[in-house]
Motif scaffolding. Sequence first.
Motif, PDB file in Angstrom:
ATOM      1  N   VAL A  76     -11.713   9.913 -11.536  1.00  0.00           N
ATOM      2  CA  VAL A  76     -11.287   9.501 -10.204  1.00  0.00           C
ATOM      3  C   VAL A  76     -11.227  10.769  -9.356  1.00  0.00           C
ATOM      4  O   VAL A  76     -10.518  11.714  -9.692  1.00  0.00           O
ATOM      5  N   TYR A  77     -11.998  10.796  -8.292  1.00  0.00           N
ATOM      6  CA  TYR A  77     -12.047  11.933  -7.392  1.00  0.00           C
ATOM      7  C   TYR A  77     -11.321  11.567  -6.112  1.00  0.00           C
ATOM      8  O   TYR A  77     -11.603  10.531  -5.506  1.00  0.00           O
ATOM      9  N   SER A  78     -10.390  12.422  -5.693  1.00  0.00           N
ATOM     10  CA  SER A  78      -9.617  12.157  -4.478  1.00  0.00           C
ATOM     11  C   SER A  78     -10.043  13.089  -3.361  1.00  0.00           C
ATOM     12  O   SER A  78     -10.180  14.295  -3.568  1.00  0.00           O
ATOM     13  N   TYR A  79     -10.233  12.504  -2.201  1.00  0.00           N
ATOM     14  CA  TYR A  79     -10.607  13.253  -1.013  1.00  0.00           C
ATOM     15  C   TYR A  79      -9.673  12.893   0.139  1.00  0.00           C
ATOM     16  O   TYR A  79     -10.010  12.071   0.991  1.00  0.00           O
ATOM     17  N   PRO A  80      -8.467  13.499   0.154  1.00  0.00           N
ATOM     18  CA  PRO A  80      -7.575  13.234   1.281  1.00  0.00           C
ATOM     19  C   PRO A  80      -8.100  13.932   2.536  1.00  0.00           C
ATOM     20  O   PRO A  80      -8.573  15.061   2.472  1.00  0.00           O
ATOM     21  N   VAL A  81      -8.056  13.234   3.657  1.00  0.00           N
ATOM     22  CA  VAL A  81      -8.515  13.782   4.930  1.00  0.00           C
ATOM     23  C   VAL A  81      -7.290  13.926   5.830  1.00  0.00           C
ATOM     24  O   VAL A  81      -6.687  12.924   6.233  1.00  0.00           O
ATOM     25  N   SER A  93       1.629   7.862  -2.229  1.00  0.00           N
ATOM     26  CA  SER A  93       1.595   7.449  -3.641  1.00  0.00           C
ATOM     27  C   SER A  93       0.789   6.171  -3.837  1.00  0.00           C
ATOM     28  O   SER A  93       0.140   5.990  -4.870  1.00  0.00           O
ATOM     29  N   GLY A  94       0.788   5.289  -2.849  1.00  0.00           N
ATOM     30  CA  GLY A  94      -0.029   4.080  -2.930  1.00  0.00           C
ATOM     31  C   GLY A  94      -1.505   4.366  -2.729  1.00  0.00           C
ATOM     32  O   GLY A  94      -2.366   3.689  -3.292  1.00  0.00           O
ATOM     33  N   LEU A  95      -1.802   5.380  -1.930  1.00  0.00           N
ATOM     34  CA  LEU A  95      -3.190   5.764  -1.700  1.00  0.00           C
ATOM     35  C   LEU A  95      -3.791   6.456  -2.922  1.00  0.00           C
ATOM     36  O   LEU A  95      -4.986   6.389  -3.166  1.00  0.00           O
ATOM     37  N   ARG A  96      -2.935   7.108  -3.698  1.00  0.00           N
ATOM     38  CA  ARG A  96      -3.397   7.882  -4.855  1.00  0.00           C
ATOM     39  C   ARG A  96      -3.235   7.139  -6.186  1.00  0.00           C
ATOM     40  O   ARG A  96      -3.449   7.699  -7.240  1.00  0.00           O
ATOM     41  N   TRP A  97      -2.885   5.873  -6.145  1.00  0.00           N
ATOM     42  CA  TRP A  97      -2.507   5.181  -7.379  1.00  0.00           C
ATOM     43  C   TRP A  97      -3.593   5.179  -8.438  1.00  0.00           C
ATOM     44  O   TRP A  97      -3.311   5.183  -9.637  1.00  0.00           O
ATOM     45  N   LEU A  98      -4.857   5.174  -8.056  1.00  0.00           N
ATOM     46  CA  LEU A  98      -5.929   5.137  -9.055  1.00  0.00           C
ATOM     47  C   LEU A  98      -6.065   6.439  -9.834  1.00  0.00           C
ATOM     48  O   LEU A  98      -6.674   6.464 -10.905  1.00  0.00           O
ATOM     49  N   GLU A  99      -5.493   7.519  -9.322  1.00  0.00           N
ATOM     50  CA  GLU A  99      -5.603   8.804 -10.010  1.00  0.00           C
ATOM     51  C   GLU A  99      -5.051   8.745 -11.433  1.00  0.00           C
ATOM     52  O   GLU A  99      -5.511   9.475 -12.302  1.00  0.00           O
ATOM     53  N   ARG A 100      -4.108   7.882 -11.671  1.00  0.00           N
ATOM     54  CA  ARG A 100      -3.501   7.794 -13.007  1.00  0.00           C
ATOM     55  C   ARG A 100      -4.485   7.307 -14.072  1.00  0.00           C
ATOM     56  O   ARG A 100      -4.222   7.425 -15.253  1.00  0.00           O
ATOM     57  N   TYR A 101      -5.618   6.745 -13.634  1.00  0.00           N
ATOM     58  CA  TYR A 101      -6.591   6.216 -14.583  1.00  0.00           C
ATOM     59  C   TYR A 101      -7.796   7.120 -14.778  1.00  0.00           C
ATOM     60  O   TYR A 101      -8.756   6.733 -15.431  1.00  0.00           O
ATOM     61  N   GLU A 108     -16.327   5.058 -12.318  1.00  0.00           N
ATOM     62  CA  GLU A 108     -16.078   6.286 -11.568  1.00  0.00           C
ATOM     63  C   GLU A 108     -15.653   5.894 -10.155  1.00  0.00           C
ATOM     64  O   GLU A 108     -16.250   5.011  -9.537  1.00  0.00           O
ATOM     65  N   VAL A 109     -14.599   6.558  -9.639  1.00  0.00           N
ATOM     66  CA  VAL A 109     -14.030   6.174  -8.348  1.00  0.00           C
ATOM     67  C   VAL A 109     -13.916   7.390  -7.431  1.00  0.00           C
ATOM     68  O   VAL A 109     -13.549   8.477  -7.877  1.00  0.00           O
ATOM     69  N   TYR A 110     -14.218   7.169  -6.162  1.00  0.00           N
ATOM     70  CA  TYR A 110     -14.040   8.180  -5.128  1.00  0.00           C
ATOM     71  C   TYR A 110     -13.038   7.645  -4.114  1.00  0.00           C
ATOM     72  O   TYR A 110     -13.314   6.660  -3.429  1.00  0.00           O
ATOM     73  N   LEU A 111     -11.870   8.270  -4.068  1.00  0.00           N
ATOM     74  CA  LEU A 111     -10.825   7.861  -3.134  1.00  0.00           C
ATOM     75  C   LEU A 111     -10.925   8.719  -1.881  1.00  0.00           C
ATOM     76  O   LEU A 111     -10.814   9.941  -1.950  1.00  0.00           O
ATOM     77  N   ILE A 112     -11.146   8.099  -0.749  1.00  0.00           N
ATOM     78  CA  ILE A 112     -11.166   8.802   0.529  1.00  0.00           C
ATOM     79  C   ILE A 112     -10.063   8.169   1.362  1.00  0.00           C
ATOM     80  O   ILE A 112     -10.082   6.963   1.624  1.00  0.00           O
TER      81      ILE A 112
END
Length: 179
Positions: free
Chosen positions: A161-166, A146-154, A106-110
């Motif tokens: 994969v949870y994304s939290y753009p600030v 697109s490089g910051l969000r690359w893990l979303e594809r998995y 499980e991944v949290y992208l901030i």
Amino acid sequence: GAIGGSVSAIATTISSTYLSQSLSGVNSAELLSAIQTMGGVIWLFPNPDFYGSNRTYISNPLGNFTASNLSQAYGYINANISTDMYNDFVKYGRFHYAVNNGPGIEVYLIFGNEVKTPIHFTYNTSDNSYPPEIEYGNGDGTVMESGLRWLERYSTKQYPVYSYPVTGMIHGTSLRTKE
């Protein structure tokens, strides 16, 4: 970010003019020479697995340079060590396991977004001796979105994969940002 890479990393190895815009009192030609021989800088390059091998990063009168022909750009400026390092980077890759298989957790992208980020450099001379025109896009000021969000594809049910753009958060400041 370190996995997605930055177009600015290419610019720092291909021309001293990009460096001299940012640094005063430093001999940018000497710094360029030092950076071109630093193997670690290659790990900051945009990863063709995420952006595609035909995305143009650098342009000059000799052509448009992508991940698939970037070594030609280095050859034109006699940066043979950079050429060798880049070719090794493409050949051996980095994080190819993660690229092909995902992280398996499980991944949290901030990450920051809506920050003006270099996506393309255009030089008006073949030796890249004048400051480039810089095209900007969305990202965190260093890495394209697109490089910051690359893990979303998995993202899967088992390993989401949870994304939290600030908005407005600049690259490298996440540990100092309240959000």
